[in-house]
Design a protein around this motif. Structure first.
Motif, mmCIF file in Angstrom:
data_model
loop_
_atom_site.group_PDB
_atom_site.id
_atom_site.type_symbol
_atom_site.label_atom_id
_atom_site.label_comp_id
_atom_site.label_asym_id
_atom_site.label_seq_id
_atom_site.Cartn_x
_atom_site.Cartn_y
_atom_site.Cartn_z
ATOM 1 N N TRP A 159 -32.212 30.772 60.532
ATOM 2 C CA TRP A 159 -30.682 30.900 60.897
ATOM 3 C C TRP A 159 -30.543 29.667 61.832
ATOM 4 O O TRP A 159 -29.737 29.070 61.610
ATOM 5 N N LEU A 160 -31.507 29.395 62.769
ATOM 6 C CA LEU A 160 -31.231 28.341 63.520
ATOM 7 C C LEU A 160 -31.178 26.971 62.631
ATOM 8 O O LEU A 160 -30.674 25.972 62.899
ATOM 9 N N GLU A 161 -32.042 26.877 61.973
ATOM 10 C CA GLU A 161 -32.481 25.943 60.987
ATOM 11 C C GLU A 161 -31.341 25.437 60.098
ATOM 12 O O GLU A 161 -31.052 24.023 59.870
ATOM 13 N N VAL A 162 -30.577 26.271 59.771
ATOM 14 C CA VAL A 162 -29.441 25.874 58.752
ATOM 15 C C VAL A 162 -28.050 25.761 59.415
ATOM 16 O O VAL A 162 -27.232 25.600 58.851
ATOM 17 N N GLN A 163 -28.177 26.314 60.722
ATOM 18 C CA GLN A 163 -27.022 26.047 61.530
ATOM 19 C C GLN A 163 -26.580 24.523 61.346
ATOM 20 O O GLN A 163 -27.132 23.658 61.462
ATOM 21 N N GLY A 164 -25.236 24.368 60.926
ATOM 22 C CA GLY A 164 -24.499 22.993 60.867
ATOM 23 C C GLY A 164 -25.026 22.369 59.385
ATOM 24 O O GLY A 164 -24.282 21.312 59.232
ATOM 25 N N THR A 165 -25.581 23.059 58.701
ATOM 26 C CA THR A 165 -25.881 22.518 57.166
ATOM 27 C C THR A 165 -24.948 23.344 56.245
ATOM 28 O O THR A 165 -24.543 24.464 56.525
ATOM 29 N N PRO A 166 -24.770 22.877 55.017
ATOM 30 C CA PRO A 166 -24.034 23.515 53.868
ATOM 31 C C PRO A 166 -24.566 24.856 53.546
ATOM 32 O O PRO A 166 -24.251 25.827 52.740
ATOM 33 N N ASN A 167 -26.215 24.834 53.918
ATOM 34 C CA ASN A 167 -26.839 26.191 53.635
ATOM 35 C C ASN A 167 -26.560 27.409 54.578
ATOM 36 O O ASN A 167 -27.242 28.451 54.662
#
Ligand code: DC
Length: 227
Positions: A159-167
């Motif tokens: 969840w932290l990894e994909v924050q602010g990404t299109p995923n």
């Protein structure tokens, strides 16, 4: 004095940090890193790109002959090419996460990718991460690690990894997806995810990224010193 280069197999469930940790460990050791999950993801990308039914095993396996899948190891990880096109940036999309375990359950897909993985690993001084590395791809690997963490810790990291990404997705959706993939990967007929007897268990639930890297490097050092 030359330091012996070994083969390292890192298996474990989705989101345990295998890829990011393996990449850093490989860089520090000057080893080749092969992200085998990215290969299953690339096949899934091609299946979706061609609008094939993911449940049509025969059609998926026929497609393999036309893929010309190639891997390139770079400073920042592994790039994957399908018919000469770099598809790496598409491999973390939610639609790939939702379908990759189905594609990875097909015998023909596994045979096609395992052959390629074994050929790439022949150079020695390699780290492969996946689900069946210690059991099928590199059964003779000198060091086998089973890297895991609680499902809550793994979902939170994704969840932290994909924050602010299109995923980006809500935490609950990510936890559900991680749990579903765990179930499929552990219960499939072909090469299910298992911790082989000789694998060293590393539970990183309460470890930072750097602590996990340091711990794995110490396991490598111990193993190399025994050789
Ligand atoms: O490690 P990952 O999340 O990128 O892996 C994607 C999927 O591919 C995962 O659901 C299971 C499958 N996989 C596999 O079956 N065998 C491997 N060696 C690597 C991945």
């Amino acid at each position: 004095m030359s330091i012996k280069k070994i083969a390292i197999a890192i298996d474990g469930p989705a989101g345990a940090g295998k890829s990011s940790i393996s990449k850093v460990v490989a860089n520090k050791l000057h080893y080749l890193y092969i992200d085998t999950g990215a290969m299953y993801r690339a096949v899934t990308w091609a299946v979706l790109h061609e609008h094939l039914d993911v449940h049509n095993q025969k059609a998926v396996e026929r497609l393999l002959k036309t893929l010309d899948l190639a891997m390139e190891a770079t400073e920042t990880g592994c790039k994957v090419y399908i018919r000469g096109e770099d598809v790496t940036e598409f491999l973390r999309q939610p639609k790939i996460n939702d379908n990759v375990s189905i594609i990875a359950s097909y015998k023909g897909v596994r045979q096609y990718l395992v052959e390629r993985q074994q050929a790439m690993a022949e150079v020695g001084g390699v780290i492969l991460d996946g689900r069946d590395i210690g059991s099928v791809v590199l059964p003779k690997a000198e060091l086998k690690i089973y890297l895991t963490a609680s499902v809550e810790a793994r979902a939170k990291r994704r969840w932290l990894e994909v924050q602010g990404t299109p995923n980006e997705l809500p935490l609950e959706a990510i936890q559900r997806s991680v749990t579903e993939r765990d179930e499929m990967d552990k219960n499939r007929k072909e090469s299910p995810l298992v911790q082989v007897a000789e694998a060293i268990l590393v539970d990183s639930s309460d470890m930072t990224f750097d602590e996990t890297v340091t711990h794995i490097l110490s396991l490598v050092e111990e193993r190399v010193n025994c050789e």
